[in-house]
Design a protein around this motif. Structure first.
Motif, short mmCIF file in Angstrom:
data_model
loop_
_atom_site.label_atom_id
_atom_site.label_comp_id
_atom_site.label_asym_id
_atom_site.label_seq_id
_atom_site.Cartn_x
_atom_site.Cartn_y
_atom_site.Cartn_z
N UNK A 178 6.65 1.23 -8.64
CA UNK A 178 6.20 -0.16 -9.20
C UNK A 178 6.81 -1.36 -8.45
N UNK A 179 7.57 -1.09 -7.68
CA UNK A 179 8.04 -2.29 -6.67
C UNK A 179 8.34 -1.89 -5.24
N UNK A 180 8.21 -2.90 -4.44
CA UNK A 180 8.38 -2.55 -3.10
C UNK A 180 9.74 -2.57 -2.54
N UNK A 181 10.22 -1.58 -1.93
CA UNK A 181 11.50 -1.38 -1.70
C UNK A 181 11.94 -1.50 -0.18
N UNK A 182 13.02 -1.40 0.30
CA UNK A 182 13.18 -1.72 1.70
C UNK A 182 12.79 -0.33 2.56
N UNK A 183 12.82 0.80 2.02
CA UNK A 183 12.06 1.75 2.67
C UNK A 183 10.63 1.69 3.07
N UNK A 184 9.63 1.18 2.28
CA UNK A 184 8.34 0.89 2.33
C UNK A 184 8.38 -0.34 3.58
N UNK A 185 9.13 -1.56 3.38
CA UNK A 185 9.08 -2.73 4.18
C UNK A 185 9.54 -2.24 5.53
N UNK A 186 10.52 -1.24 5.79
CA UNK A 186 10.81 -1.03 7.01
C UNK A 186 9.79 -0.10 7.86
N UNK A 187 9.20 1.10 6.67
CA UNK A 187 8.06 1.89 7.29
C UNK A 187 6.99 0.95 7.84
N UNK A 188 6.61 -0.12 7.13
CA UNK A 188 5.45 -0.88 7.37
C UNK A 188 5.64 -1.48 8.55
N UNK A 189 6.98 -2.11 8.84
CA UNK A 189 7.18 -2.73 9.93
C UNK A 189 6.99 -1.75 11.16
N UNK A 190 7.76 -0.45 11.15
CA UNK A 190 7.70 0.52 12.20
C UNK A 190 6.17 0.78 12.52
N UNK A 191 5.25 0.89 11.63
CA UNK A 191 4.07 1.28 11.56
C UNK A 191 3.26 0.26 12.43
N UNK A 192 3.45 -0.95 12.24
CA UNK A 192 2.82 -2.38 13.01
C UNK A 192 3.47 -2.29 14.24
N UNK A 193 4.61 -2.22 14.46
CA UNK A 193 5.08 -2.47 15.85
C UNK A 193 4.74 -1.14 16.52
N UNK A 194 5.10 -0.04 16.20
CA UNK A 194 4.86 1.17 17.07
C UNK A 194 4.00 2.18 16.76
N UNK A 195 3.10 2.02 15.82
CA UNK A 195 2.05 2.90 15.35
C UNK A 195 2.20 3.79 14.08
N UNK A 196 1.17 4.58 13.86
CA UNK A 196 1.29 5.67 12.70
C UNK A 196 2.30 6.63 13.13
N UNK A 197 3.24 6.95 12.17
CA UNK A 197 4.24 8.09 12.40
C UNK A 197 3.43 9.42 12.46
N UNK A 225 0.95 -1.28 -0.07
CA UNK A 225 0.05 -0.09 0.11
C UNK A 225 0.83 1.24 -0.12
N UNK A 226 1.75 1.34 0.66
CA UNK A 226 2.98 2.28 0.76
C UNK A 226 3.73 2.67 -0.33
N UNK A 227 3.76 1.50 -1.12
CA UNK A 227 4.64 1.70 -2.39
C UNK A 227 3.86 2.12 -3.41
N UNK A 228 2.27 1.78 -3.52
CA UNK A 228 1.25 2.61 -4.32
C UNK A 228 1.20 3.89 -3.79
N UNK A 229 1.00 4.18 -2.61
CA UNK A 229 1.22 5.62 -2.26
C UNK A 229 2.21 6.59 -2.91
N UNK A 230 3.18 5.89 -2.75
CA UNK A 230 4.54 6.79 -3.27
C UNK A 230 4.81 6.32 -4.89
N UNK A 231 3.67 5.93 -5.46
CA UNK A 231 3.75 5.62 -6.96
C UNK A 231 5.15 4.86 -7.40
#
Length: 650
Positions: free
Chosen positions: A412-431, A404-410
Motif C-alpha cells: 500500500x506504500x512505497x518502501x526503501x526496497x522498491x526505491x532502491x530496486x527502481x534506482x538499480x534498474x534505471x542505472x544498471x538495467x533489469x535484474x 509500479x514495483x510496490x503495486x507488483x508486490x501488493x
C-alpha cells in the motif's frame, strides 16, 4: 461533436457518389461504339438457347448445303452468327452453334436467301447523343467539382486533421486562448534560476506598466538550452498556465516539408495568428530542426529548411513589428543554431537549464512524491545523493518505477526496497536470474571485490554503495559507488583514483589466480581506462607533454598540425608522445592496483565468500569487513603502499 459527425458522413457520401460516377463513366466508355464477342454471346443467350458449341465457317457452309440449318442470327455487321441447326449425325436434336464469319464472305446473305433460311441481322448499337455527352463531359465535370469541394473543406479532410493539399501553408501550431496545462511554477524544482527568468516574463505580461515606466522592453525571444529531460518543455507549460495569455505551441520539425516554400508559409501564418492574438506566447520545441546554421545543406544550397529559417528571422526581428509576441524556443543543440537567430533582438535571453544539483534533486523528488505514499524508511535526501547526473525526467521515472514495483508486490506504500530496486534498474538495467555457483561466478566475485577494495582505500574515490553479483543488463556483477557531492570538476588525483579502481578488478584476478587466469571480463574496464587516460593527455593537460589541449572536447578535432580533423593528424611526433604518456598513466595505475590487492590479500577471500553467500553486500557491511583486517585510511590523507615502488597516489 454533432457538426463534426455530420460533416464526416457528408464527405463519406460524397466520396461514394464520386466513386460511383467514375465507375459508371468507365463502364459507359467501355460500351461506346462497339460490342465485344462476349457481349454478343451474352445477348444471344438472353434471346436464344444457350450456345452449346462452335463451328468453322466451312463446316457451316456444309450444314447449309445439307439443309440442316434452320435459322441464323447475324451480329456485329455480319461478323458473328448464332446458328440454329439439327443434323442426323446427332439424332436431329436442336443445336445452337456460334460461327465466326470471315472478312470477304459477301455472298453469305445471298446463299441464305437461296436456301430459304430465316435470318436476322443486328447492327452495331448506336449511342444516344445525350448519353454520349453525359459520359464524355458531365461525369468529368462532376468528378472535378467534387475534388475541389473536398479540398476547400480542409477542416474535415483526413478525419479532421486539417492537413489537406489546400492547407499545406497553414500553421500546424496548437492554439489555446486560455491554456490550462495543469503545471504551475510551484510544480517546478531544481532549476530555480531558469524559473525566476520566466516568473519575470509573467510579471511583465500581467503588469507591463511597472517595466515600461523605466523604459524596459519585453524580450522578444527566450531560448531554453539544456540536456534532454531537464524541464524545458515543463517550463513552457508553466509559463503558459501562469501568464494566462493565448499560447501557441509547435515543434520545429512541423515547419519543414518536402515542398519548397511550405515551411516559410507556415511561419508567416503562425506569426500572423500570433499578432492577431497579442499579447501571446509562441513556444517552438526542438527549434534546432529549423534553426540549424545556414550553408550546411548539400552544396550549400538554399533548401527548404533555410527558406523557413530566413522567414523566421524576418518575422522575429524584421521591418514588421510583432508587438507583444514572445517566442520561447527550446533545444539541446544550441551549438548548431544559426548565429543570426541567437543575436539580441531575436532571442534576447538564453536560459541554460542544467542537470539539477543535489539540492535540486531533493526538490524535484519532493514534487513528484506529492501524490505517492512513501514509507517512513524512504529518505529523499539519500536518494538524491545516490542519483548524481539524473535529470528531472529521470527522477520522475524513478519514483514511477518504484510505485509500479510496490503495486507488483501488493504493498500500500512505497518502501526503501522498491526505491532502491527502481534506482538499480534505471542505472544498471533489469535484474537477471542469479548465477549458479560455478567457477565463473567466483571469478566475477573476486573481480567486483577488487573494484570495491581499490575504491575504498583511495582518498579521492567515492564511497562504495554496494557490491552485488545480481546480473543487470550486460554486466554479470556490479560495484556501486556514491559520491559525497556533485563533482563538476575532477582533480588529477580523482582521475587517477578512478583508473586505479577500474583496474582493481583485473588486478584482483591477477593477484589471486595468476597471469594465466586473467579473464576477458575486464574488456569494458580497459576501454574506459584507455579513454580516460587519453583525455588526461589530450584535453586536460595532465601529462609531461604540457598544459596543451590537443583535441576538441566535443568533436575530437586535432588542434596541432595538418588540415585534417582526424584524431591521428598530429604534427611530427606528437601522436607517438601521446601514446607514450597514455601508456605511462595506465601502467602506473595498474601497478598501484596490484599493490593494493597484495596489501589486502588476506581479506579478499573472506569478502568473496560473504558475497557468494549473500549475493549482495551493502557499503557499510563491506567497510566493516574490510576494516577488520585492514586499517582504512583517512579519506583526507594519501594512500601509501607497503611496497611504495612509485610515488603515492591519492
Amino acid at each position: 461533436m454533432n457538426n463534426n459527425l455530420f460533416s464526416i458522413i457528408r464527405n463519406l457520401l460524397l466520396g461514394v457518389l464520386l466513386l460511383s460516377g467514375i465507375s459508371l463513366g468507365i463502364k459507359k466508355f467501355d460500351l461506346v461504339g462497339f460490342q465485344s464477342p462476349e457481349n454478343i454471346r451474352n445477348t444471344a443467350q438472353l434471346n436464344q438457347n444457350v450456345v452449346s458449341s462452335r463451328m468453322t465457317y466451312g463446316r457451316f457452309l456444309e450444314y447449309l448445303e445439307m439443309g440442316w440449318v434452320k435459322q441464323v442470327d447475324l451480329y456485329e455487321n455480319s461478323r458473328n452468327a448464332i446458328v440454329q441447326a439439327s443434323s442426323p449425325e446427332l439424332g436431329n436434336r436442336p443445336q445452337t452453334i456460334r460461327v465466326e464469319i470471315p472478312v470477304g464472305a459477301s455472298q453469305l446473305i445471298q446463299k441464305l436467301k437461296e436456301y430459304n433460311i430465316d435470318f436476322d441481322a443486328h447492327p452495331t448499337e448506336q449511342k444516344n447523343l445525350f448519353v454520349s455527352i453525359a459520359s464524355n463531359i458531365l461525369l468529368p465535370v462532376i468528378f472535378i467539382t467534387g475534388l475541389v469541394y473536398l479540398f476547400q473543406n480542409s477542416e474535415n479532410f483526413g478525419g479532421g486533421s486539417g492537413q489537406s493539399p489546400m492547407s499545406l501553408g497553414k500553421s500546424t501550431a496548437r492554439f489555446e486562448r486560455r491554456p490550462d496545462t495543469g503545471v504551475n511554477f510551484k510544480d517546478i524544482a531544481g532549476i530555480d534560476e531558469a524559473k525566476s527568468e520566466f516568473e519575470e516574463i509573467v510579471s511583465f505580461l500581467k503588469e507591463p506598466d511597472k517595466y515600461t515606466i523605466v523604459g524596459a522592453k519585453i524580450p522578444k525571444g527566450i531560448l531554453l538550452v539544456g540536456p534532454p529531460g531537464t524541464g524545458k518543455t515543463l517550463l513552457a507549460k508553466a509559463i503558459a498556465n501562469e501568464a494566462d495569455v493565448p499560447f501557441f505551441s509547435v515543434a520545429g520539425s512541423e515547419f519543414v516539408e518536402m515542398f519548397i516554400g511550405i515551411g516559410a508559409a507556415r511561419v508567416r501564418d503562425l506569426f500572423k495568428k500570433a499578432s492577431e492574438n497579442a499579447p501571446c506566447i509562441v513556444f517552438i520545441d526542438e527549434i534546432d530542426a529549423v534553426g540549424r546554421e545556414r550553408g550546411a545543406g548539400v552544396g550549400g544550397g538554399n533548401d527548404e529548411r533555410e527558406q523557413t529559417l530566413n522567414q523566421l528571422l524576418t518575422e522575429m526581428d524584421g521591418f514588421k513589428e510583432n508587438k507583444g509576441v514572445i517566442v520561447v524556443g527550446a533545444t539541446n543543440r544550441a551549438d548548431i543554431l544559426d548565429a543570426a537567430l541567437l543575436r539580441p533582438g531575436r532571442f534576447d535571453r538564453q536560459v541554460t537549464v542544467n542537470l539539477p544539483d543535489r539540492l535540486g534533486r531533493v526538490g524535484i523528488l519532493k514534487v513528484h512524491a506529492r501524490n505517492k505514499p512513501l514509507g517512513d524508511d524512504v529518505s529523499l535526501v539519500q536518494l538524491a545523493n545516490r542519483t548524481p547526473g539524473f535529470s528531472g525526467a529521470d527522477l520522475a521515472n524513478l519514483l514511477n518505477e518504484a510505485a509500479i514495483l510496490a503495486t507488483r508486490y501488493k504493498k500500500s506504500s512505497i518502501t526503501k526496497n522498491e526505491v532502491n530496486e527502481a534506482a538499480d534498474r534505471i542505472i544498471g538495467g533489469i535484474a537477471g536470474a542469479p548465477m549458479e555457483d560455478t567457477k565463473n561466478k567466483r571469478l566475477i566475485a573476486y573481480h567486483e571485490v577488487g573494484h570495491a577494495i581499490a575504491g575504498s582505500v583511495l582518498k579521492s574515490h567515492d564511497e562504495v554503495e554496494k557490491v552485488t553479483l545480481t546480473p543487470r543488463g550486460a554486466a554479470k556483477g556490479l560495484t556501486w559507488f556514491t559520491p559525497e557531492e556533485d563533482q563538476s570538476l575532477l582533480s588529477r588525483s580523482a582521475l587517477l583514483a578512478r583508473i586505479i579502481t577500474t583496474l582493481g578488478g583485473r588486478a584482483a584476478e591477477q593477484v589471486v589466480f595468476g597471469d594465466p587466469e586473467i579473464t576477458t571480463g575486464a574488456s569494458s574496464d580497459l576501454q574506459q581506462v584507455t579513454n580516460l587516460a587519453r583525455q588526461m593527455v589530450t584535453r586536460f593537460g595532465m601529462s609531461n607533454i604540457g598544459p596543451m589541449a590537443l583535441e576538441d572536447e566535443n568533436t575530437g578535432q586535432v588542434f596541432l598540425g595538418g588540415m585534417s580533423a582526424g584524431s591521428d593528424s598530429y604534427a611530427e611526433n606528437i601522436a607517438d608522445r601521446i601514446d607514450d604518456e597514455v601508456c605511462k598513466i595506465v601502467n602506473y595505475c595498474e601497478q598501484k592496483a596490484i599493490e593494493i590487492m597484495q596489501d589486502n590479500r588476506v581479506v579478499i577471500d573472506l569478502i568473496v565468500e560473504k558475497l557468494l553467500d549473500e549475493e549482495t553486500i551493502d557499503g557499510d557491511q563491506f567497510r566493516e569487513l574490510l576494516s577488520t583486517y585492514t586499517v582504512l585510511p583517512n579519506k583526507n590523507a594519501p594512500y601509501i603502499s607497503k611496497f611504495d615502488s612509485l610515488s603515492p597516489v591519492n
